[in-house]
Design a protein around this motif. Structure first.
Motif, PDB file in Angstrom:
ATOM      1  N   GLU A 122       0.862  -1.188   0.000  1.00  0.00           N
ATOM      2  CA  GLU A 122       0.000   0.000   0.000  1.00  0.00           C
ATOM      3  C   GLU A 122       0.897   1.236   0.000  1.00  0.00           C
ATOM      4  OE1 GLU A 122      -2.151   2.644  -0.512  1.00  0.00           O
ATOM      5  OE2 GLU A 122      -3.381   0.827  -0.351  1.00  0.00           O
ATOM      6  N   PRO A 123       1.030   1.897  -1.149  1.00  0.00           N
ATOM      7  CA  PRO A 123       1.968   3.020  -1.246  1.00  0.00           C
ATOM      8  C   PRO A 123       1.664   4.188  -0.312  1.00  0.00           C
ATOM      9  CG  PRO A 123       1.272   2.284  -3.427  1.00  0.00           C
ATOM     10  CD  PRO A 123       0.387   1.600  -2.439  1.00  0.00           C
ATOM     11  N   HIS A 124       0.386   4.421  -0.039  1.00  0.00           N
ATOM     12  CA  HIS A 124       0.018   5.647   0.675  1.00  0.00           C
ATOM     13  C   HIS A 124      -0.475   5.359   2.094  1.00  0.00           C
ATOM     14  CE1 HIS A 124       0.552   7.622  -3.137  1.00  0.00           C
ATOM     15  NE2 HIS A 124      -0.346   6.837  -3.697  1.00  0.00           N
ATOM     16  N   LEU A 125       0.371   5.684   3.056  1.00  0.00           N
ATOM     17  CA  LEU A 125       0.007   5.589   4.475  1.00  0.00           C
ATOM     18  C   LEU A 125       0.565   6.822   5.175  1.00  0.00           C
ATOM     19  CD1 LEU A 125       0.684   1.810   5.286  1.00  0.00           C
ATOM     20  CD2 LEU A 125      -1.541   2.932   5.050  1.00  0.00           C
ATOM     21  N   THR A 126      -0.034   7.961   4.856  1.00  0.00           N
ATOM     22  CA  THR A 126       0.516   9.213   5.371  1.00  0.00           C
ATOM     23  C   THR A 126      -0.465  10.028   6.205  1.00  0.00           C
ATOM     24  OG1 THR A 126      -0.042  10.286   3.265  1.00  0.00           O
ATOM     25  CG2 THR A 126       2.207   9.441   3.517  1.00  0.00           C
ATOM     26  N   ASP A 127      -1.770   9.936   5.922  1.00  0.00           N
ATOM     27  CA  ASP A 127      -2.697  10.746   6.714  1.00  0.00           C
ATOM     28  C   ASP A 127      -3.610   9.868   7.561  1.00  0.00           C
ATOM     29  OD1 ASP A 127      -4.975   9.927   5.215  1.00  0.00           O
ATOM     30  OD2 ASP A 127      -4.647  11.515   3.759  1.00  0.00           O
ATOM     31  N   GLN A 128      -4.440  10.503   8.364  1.00  0.00           N
ATOM     32  CA  GLN A 128      -5.256   9.782   9.336  1.00  0.00           C
ATOM     33  C   GLN A 128      -6.231   8.813   8.675  1.00  0.00           C
ATOM     34  OE1 GLN A 128      -7.440  12.344  11.979  1.00  0.00           O
ATOM     35  NE2 GLN A 128      -7.818  10.727  13.471  1.00  0.00           N
ATOM     36  N   ASN A 129      -6.828   9.219   7.556  1.00  0.00           N
ATOM     37  CA  ASN A 129      -7.759   8.330   6.866  1.00  0.00           C
ATOM     38  C   ASN A 129      -7.056   7.077   6.343  1.00  0.00           C
ATOM     39  OD1 ASN A 129     -10.499   9.574   6.816  1.00  0.00           O
ATOM     40  ND2 ASN A 129      -9.398  11.284   5.894  1.00  0.00           N
ATOM     41  N   HIS A 130      -5.831   7.239   5.876  1.00  0.00           N
ATOM     42  CA  HIS A 130      -5.057   6.084   5.420  1.00  0.00           C
ATOM     43  C   HIS A 130      -4.856   5.084   6.560  1.00  0.00           C
ATOM     44  CE1 HIS A 130      -3.006   8.718   2.096  1.00  0.00           C
ATOM     45  NE2 HIS A 130      -4.248   8.385   1.784  1.00  0.00           N
ATOM     46  N   ILE A 131      -4.494   5.597   7.722  1.00  0.00           N
ATOM     47  CA  ILE A 131      -4.232   4.726   8.870  1.00  0.00           C
ATOM     48  C   ILE A 131      -5.515   4.041   9.332  1.00  0.00           C
ATOM     49  CG2 ILE A 131      -3.387   4.628  11.237  1.00  0.00           C
ATOM     50  CD1 ILE A 131      -1.237   5.130   9.085  1.00  0.00           C
TER      51      ILE A 131
END
Length: 274
Positions: A122-131
């Motif tokens: 999963e390339p994108h784990l940067t903001d709260q929604n991603h987490i």
């Protein structure tokens, strides 16, 4: 069970003592092939570092590097041959603003006792929604897969707050460890493909990765906990099936070659209520 590097068990020179090497061989012996490959690769990297830092060990490290490179290549070929024999199980089109597309609803049927390890790209784990999305998927994964013991997460580093990202992933790793599940995460600046590979041979490819839900900053709406209530963004999902990468968990009553290792593998993870 001995975890000495098997190709050189009779050498007079003591083999390098690196935790990834021991873990790699243990994973291979217990059927966690995908995790074994990555641990062998990690061992090779650390042996190269050791060789540069300690010139007197260069010859010894070089010998073991060749051994583990060969073994990792053999295992990669094994995985590749499995993937080449894959077939499509399902194709799902998710329409914009649709609901009822939670991870459980879409993937629950493929998450079962045959899943012993899971690899998540999963390339994108940067903001709260991603987490939040990641945590919800992990909850579904762990709840359905009673014998899950290894999770490998690959993502891109956060260019703005890398320390915060690492802190969050460490917290998730520590929490999973309380349930006897090992999470290993790694950063890859070039990661683009989004996929989930299960040791049962199921491969899930989602156009938007885990983040096909519309982001929301409002915590007082339906969908905070039950993702079936969340609106979706348009994307495509493909689910493939190939030969399993790991052995099926043995029942406790079946004969075992190694009692301690096999019994541990037959035990559900610490989150199972059974």
């Amino acid at each position: 069970m001995s975890h000495q590097p098997f190709p050189h068990a009779n050498d007079e020179e003591e083999p390098p003592k690196l935790e990834p090497i021991i873990s790699a061989m243990k994973c291979e012996q217990t059927g966690h092939i995908m995790e074994a490959i990555l641990l062998y690769e990690e061992s090779i990297y650390k042996l190269n570092q050791m060789s540069e830092a300690e010139p007197n060990k260069k010859h010894l490290c070089g010998k073991y590097i060749k051994v583990y490179e060969t073994r990792a290549k053999q295992l990669r070929e094994q995985v590749k041959s499995h993937l080449q024999s894959s077939r499509v199980l399902d194709h799902i089109s998710i329409e914009r603003d649709s609901r009822g597309k939670s991870y459980q609803r879409l993937f629950g049927a493929y998450l079962d006792d045959n899943v012993k390890e899971a690899h998540i790209n999963e390339p994108h784990l940067t903001d709260q929604n991603h987490i939040r999305n990641l945590l919800n998927f992990l909850e579904v994964l762990v709840k359905n897969c009673r014998y899950l013991k290894y999770i490998r997460l690959t993502t891109r580093p956060d260019p703005v707050m890398p320390k915060n990202q690492q802190l969050i992933l460490e917290q998730i790793r520590s929490d999973l460890a309380t349930g006897n599940i090992q999470l290993h995460y790694q950063m890859d600046d070039t990661l683009h493909d989004r996929k989930i590979v299960l040791s049962s041979g199921v491969v899930i490819k989602i156009g938007r990765g885990l983040h096909y839900f519309e982001a929301s900053d409002n915590s007082h709406t339906l969908g905070l906990c039950d993702f079936d209530f969340r609106k979706c963004q348009a994307t495509e999902v493909d689910i493939w099936k190939c030969r399993a990468f790991a052995k099926k968990p043995k029942n406790p009553g079946e004969p075992q070659n190694d009692v301690d290792e096999a019994s541990a593998e037959a035990e559900p993870n610490g989150y199972s209520s059974d």
